[in-house]
Design an enzyme around this catalytic site. Structure first.
Site, PDB file in Angstrom:
ATOM      1  N   ARG A  38       0.821  -1.218   0.000  1.00 31.70           N
ATOM      2  CA  ARG A  38       0.000   0.000   0.000  1.00 31.70           C
ATOM      3  C   ARG A  38       0.848   1.259   0.000  1.00 31.70           C
ATOM      4  O   ARG A  38       0.411   2.317   0.453  1.00 31.70           O
ATOM      5  CB  ARG A  38      -0.978   0.015   1.175  1.00 31.70           C
ATOM      6  CG  ARG A  38      -2.059  -1.061   1.071  1.00 31.70           C
ATOM      7  CD  ARG A  38      -3.050  -0.955   2.206  1.00 31.70           C
ATOM      8  NE  ARG A  38      -4.054  -2.014   2.133  1.00 31.70           N
ATOM      9  CZ  ARG A  38      -4.715  -2.501   3.168  1.00 31.70           C
ATOM     10  NH1 ARG A  38      -4.468  -2.036   4.380  1.00 31.70           N
ATOM     11  NH2 ARG A  38      -5.613  -3.447   3.021  1.00 31.70           N
ATOM     12  N   ARG A  42      -2.858   5.937  -0.195  1.00 28.24           N
ATOM     13  CA  ARG A  42      -3.580   6.797   0.732  1.00 28.24           C
ATOM     14  C   ARG A  42      -2.756   7.585   1.735  1.00 28.24           C
ATOM     15  O   ARG A  42      -3.243   8.570   2.278  1.00 28.24           O
ATOM     16  CB  ARG A  42      -4.607   5.954   1.469  1.00 28.24           C
ATOM     17  CG  ARG A  42      -4.021   4.693   2.113  1.00 28.24           C
ATOM     18  CD  ARG A  42      -5.111   3.707   2.436  1.00 28.24           C
ATOM     19  NE  ARG A  42      -4.542   2.544   3.135  1.00 28.24           N
ATOM     20  CZ  ARG A  42      -5.275   1.686   3.795  1.00 28.24           C
ATOM     21  NH1 ARG A  42      -6.583   1.859   3.869  1.00 28.24           N
ATOM     22  NH2 ARG A  42      -4.719   0.660   4.394  1.00 28.24           N
ATOM     23  N   ARG A  51      -6.408  12.007  -6.719  1.00 30.06           N
ATOM     24  CA  ARG A  51      -7.606  11.178  -6.653  1.00 30.06           C
ATOM     25  C   ARG A  51      -8.860  11.971  -6.311  1.00 30.06           C
ATOM     26  O   ARG A  51      -9.972  11.429  -6.348  1.00 30.06           O
ATOM     27  CB  ARG A  51      -7.430  10.099  -5.576  1.00 30.06           C
ATOM     28  CG  ARG A  51      -6.794   8.788  -5.971  1.00 30.06           C
ATOM     29  CD  ARG A  51      -7.723   7.838  -6.712  1.00 30.06           C
ATOM     30  NE  ARG A  51      -9.065   7.783  -6.210  1.00 30.06           N
ATOM     31  CZ  ARG A  51      -9.488   7.097  -5.147  1.00 30.06           C
ATOM     32  NH1 ARG A  51      -8.635   6.379  -4.449  1.00 30.06           N
ATOM     33  NH2 ARG A  51     -10.753   7.131  -4.778  1.00 30.06           N
ATOM     34  N   ASP A  87      -6.687  -2.761  -7.486  1.00 26.42           N
ATOM     35  CA  ASP A  87      -7.418  -3.353  -6.377  1.00 26.42           C
ATOM     36  C   ASP A  87      -7.740  -4.786  -6.744  1.00 26.42           C
ATOM     37  O   ASP A  87      -7.909  -5.100  -7.935  1.00 26.42           O
ATOM     38  CB  ASP A  87      -8.712  -2.583  -6.088  1.00 26.42           C
ATOM     39  CG  ASP A  87      -9.363  -3.036  -4.788  1.00 26.42           C
ATOM     40  OD1 ASP A  87     -10.143  -4.018  -4.825  1.00 26.42           O
ATOM     41  OD2 ASP A  87      -9.094  -2.436  -3.733  1.00 26.42           O
ATOM     42  N   TYR A 162     -15.351 -12.164  -0.393  1.00 23.06           N
ATOM     43  CA  TYR A 162     -16.079 -10.941  -0.748  1.00 23.06           C
ATOM     44  C   TYR A 162     -17.337 -11.270  -1.544  1.00 23.06           C
ATOM     45  O   TYR A 162     -18.412 -10.689  -1.324  1.00 23.06           O
ATOM     46  CB  TYR A 162     -15.185 -10.012  -1.574  1.00 23.06           C
ATOM     47  CG  TYR A 162     -14.182  -9.239  -0.755  1.00 23.06           C
ATOM     48  CD1 TYR A 162     -14.595  -8.329   0.209  1.00 23.06           C
ATOM     49  CD2 TYR A 162     -12.812  -9.406  -0.943  1.00 23.06           C
ATOM     50  CE1 TYR A 162     -13.676  -7.618   0.964  1.00 23.06           C
ATOM     51  CE2 TYR A 162     -11.887  -8.699  -0.195  1.00 23.06           C
ATOM     52  CZ  TYR A 162     -12.327  -7.807   0.761  1.00 23.06           C
ATOM     53  OH  TYR A 162     -11.420  -7.099   1.516  1.00 23.06           O
TER      54      TYR A 162
END
Length: 356
Positions: A38, A42, A51, A87, A162
């Site tokens: 990651r 973020r 973004r 992702d 998921y």
């Protein structure tokens, strides 16, 4: 006649001598390579700026954004590899599964898979479904030069969770109920997901990625017996999809200390170690056949520098016992991390691991 598919990634020679690729192959390195799960995203203000106003899935499907976001931490931190910005649900979206990534929640699936007819949502993934991935990888390879690009995909078990739960789950109740209550449907679901994940890895490798990582974020929720019977064969199938390409394979899961040997046997050259298992224990469990990756606790990035420096040095030293070690976190970068700390950790790993 279609153009023959190359059996070797086109940039293999450009990155073959990099410390990351050499460590993954258990070859001598000049210094321990480092990258962070990651890292592309973020925690970086420049990421949040680019973004702004753009949904996550859209940003993953725009080669210009993918390229810029992937490059940002390489420029800022001086890490030894770029991790492709995407992702794990992108290939599912690409084949037409009705899902979205909801801010603060995660992937949410409109029509969860609970019975045989639900499998119709999952068609085989082909390169034609993801031309934006091929374009982004090629753009990145051109920019990165001798710096390796790591491609990735989600492992079948984690994707299945998921899809069955309809979104993130703490206890995986529906997932485990289906796995045990209808093992034939479970295996059919995971076989389709193995094809999708394997094809997604292959697209990235053939476009120029120097290594690939299979993320099994939720595998630690399984017992060793359930992992062996109901998850490992499908992860092995996904990893086998790139076995003929000149790319090392990294296999990572969370809470998988008891599964490390099995994750290596599934078809990986490198086994990722999360922060719950010491690197020393992981190396002892894996033996000489695998390189290791990890495993600084992401929470320690918030500790005073003296404590953080001590732990980084310990992990680097522990990693010397392995036939190959790639420094990383034991999970992903947290959003609140000060990016300057990551830059400082990168420099420290390079400094204290340099070989004479």
């Amino acid at each position: 006649m279609p153009t023959p598919v190359p059996t070797t990634a086109p940039t293999a020679s450009a990155t073959r001598s990099s410390d990351l690729v050499r460590a993954a192959r258990r070859e001598p390195v000049d210094r321990t390579p480092v990258w962070f799960m990651r890292q592309a995203g973020r925690s970086l203000p420049e990421y949040r700026a680019i973004r702004e106003g753009i949904p996550m899935l859209e940003s993953c499907m725009r080669p210009d954004l993918v390229t810029e976001i992937t490059l940002q931490p390489v420029r800022r931190h001086g890490v030894d590899a770029a991790i492709f910005f995407s992702d794990i649900v992108v290939p599912l979206k690409a084949i037409g599964v009705d899902l979205d990534i909801v801010p603060g929640v995660g992937p949410v699936v409109a029509h969860p898979i609970r019975e045989w007819s639900d499998l119709d949502q999952l068609v085989p993934l082909t390169p034609e479904h993801v031309p934006f991935i091929t374009e982004a990888v090629r753009l990145l390879v051109a920019e990165l030069g001798a710096t390796p690009l790591i491609g990735f995909a989600g492992a079948p078990f984690t994707l299945a969770s998921y899809l069955v739960e309809g979104g993130p789950s703490k206890n995986h109740v529906r997932t485990k109920a289906l796995m045990h209550g209808d093992p034939e449907l479970w295996d059919a679901l995971c076989a389709r997901l193995a094809q999708i994940s394997g094809a997604f890895l292959r697209v990235q490798a053939e476009a120029g990625a120097s290594a690939v990582q299979l993320f099994d974020s939720w595998a630690g929720a399984l017992s060793k017996a359930d992992y062996t019977a109901r998850a490992m064969p499908h992860s092995a199938a996904a990893l086998a999809a790139v076995a003929d390409l000149d790319v090392p394979r990294i296999h990572f899961g969370v809470g998988t200390g008891e599964l490390l040997q099995l994750m290596g046997e599934a078809g990986a050259e490198v086994v990722g170690v999360d922060y719950r298992t010491s690197m020393t224990d992981a190396i002892d469990r894996l033996g000489p056949s695998y390189a290791v990756q990890g495993n600084l606790d992401p929470a320690l990035l918030f500790a005073p520098w003296e404590a953080l420096e001590r732990r980084v040095r310990e992990i680097v030293e522990e990693g010397r016992r392995a036939p190959g070690h790639i420094f990383n976190l034991g999970h992903g970068v947290l959003p609140e991390v000060d990016p300057d700390v990551l830059t400082r950790v990168t420099a420290l790993v390079h400094e204290c691991s340099s070989r004479p």
